[in-house]
Design an enzyme around this catalytic site. Sequence first.
Site, mmCIF file in Angstrom:
data_model
loop_
_atom_site.group_PDB
_atom_site.id
_atom_site.type_symbol
_atom_site.label_atom_id
_atom_site.label_comp_id
_atom_site.label_asym_id
_atom_site.label_seq_id
_atom_site.Cartn_x
_atom_site.Cartn_y
_atom_site.Cartn_z
ATOM 1 C CG MET A 19 -2.324 -0.997 1.239
ATOM 2 S SD MET A 19 -2.720 -1.700 2.062
ATOM 3 C CE MET A 19 -2.239 -2.213 3.785
ATOM 4 C CG LEU A 20 2.088 5.119 -3.013
ATOM 5 C CD1 LEU A 20 3.284 4.331 -3.611
ATOM 6 C CD2 LEU A 20 1.725 5.405 -4.034
ATOM 7 C CB CYS A 101 -1.810 0.786 -9.551
ATOM 8 S SG CYS A 101 -1.773 1.891 -9.239
ATOM 9 C CG HIS A 172 -8.180 -6.015 -5.532
ATOM 10 N ND1 HIS A 172 -7.277 -4.932 -5.409
ATOM 11 C CD2 HIS A 172 -9.307 -6.046 -5.625
ATOM 12 C CE1 HIS A 172 -8.843 -4.351 -4.938
ATOM 13 N NE2 HIS A 172 -9.511 -5.190 -4.911
ATOM 14 C CG ASN A 212 -5.977 -7.367 -2.048
ATOM 15 O OD1 ASN A 212 -6.072 -6.421 -3.435
ATOM 16 N ND2 ASN A 212 -5.830 -7.660 -1.038
ATOM 17 N N GLY A 234 -5.426 -5.873 3.132
ATOM 18 C CA GLY A 234 -4.868 -4.451 2.309
ATOM 19 C C GLY A 234 -5.786 -3.219 3.911
#
Length: 332
Positions: A19-20, A101, A172, A212, A234
Amino acid sequence: MTTANRAYTDSLRLSVAPMLDWTDRHCRYFHRLLAPGARLYSEMMHANAILHGDRERHLGHDACDNPVALQLGGSDPALLAQAAQVAAAWGYDEINLNCGCPSDRVQAGRFGACLMREPALVAECVAAMVAAVDIPVTVKCRLGVDEDNDYEQFAAFVDAQVAAGADMVIVHARNAWLKGLSPKENREIPPLKYDWAYRLKAERPQLPVVLNGGIASLEAVQAHLQQVDGVMLGRIAYHDPYVLHLVEAAQTGMAVRSRTELLRQMQPYVQGWLERGVALKHISKHLLGLYAGQPGGRAFRQVLSEGAHRPGAGWELVEAAIAVTGEGRELC
């Protein structure tokens, strides 16, 4: 499946998503205390940042982080291979390629979710990294982009990466909308289709599949683990990190410890970084959700968030935050 492969698969039963701006080295240290056996992931780093940037800032990590994976962004096979070699030399246990992303900036750089439309290019990237390092190379992807609604297309994307040498896929389980939705909306609006990941695993039993997306409770984790090899948490791992500890305890049988007992294990780490000139706020921001949903949880967050930015803030501020929860007095 060999013993080595089984051990690798078992380590994937619980992981924390890249996670950025969140899963930096301080966050990972905290998460490791909560879940000693979880697989942790770095923030996404572009291959160019690894090759030309401050490597200590991008790649530095504590030995206790391991097993820890570096998530890479990019679409140039040669650059990704070089970055993977650097990461392996820095002690990372896995290289993960971001194909999920959806942000505009990522699309402009031709990486992230838009790569799902270029499975052959992704396969070239995977093959180049596999040839460059001796650690696992994996892929994190969505189910498709925009209006894609074809399971066979998704499965073909995965098969191309496995054929190129990918050891695992992290799914995801929703589409990425490249136009019209923000990254936050892309985590919430496209519908979840867990059954696609379940089917992928059922049809490819030898392929490790980690799920995810939208998983927010111990009960959900346990249900999904009946269908796939692992679950990647997450936002819930960040906003309510004690869930990590509960999941780890349920999986391993280890004793459940209190939030305060776990938090106080951070003291030597925090004080060590304070002595190196790092401000408390850079570490304490990752602790704010520890008492989420508990009596005094909001006050705990307020004490830390309001005080950590002040010059000279130290461990005593963390103790003051613990005190407002009432839990700390029981452990003194």
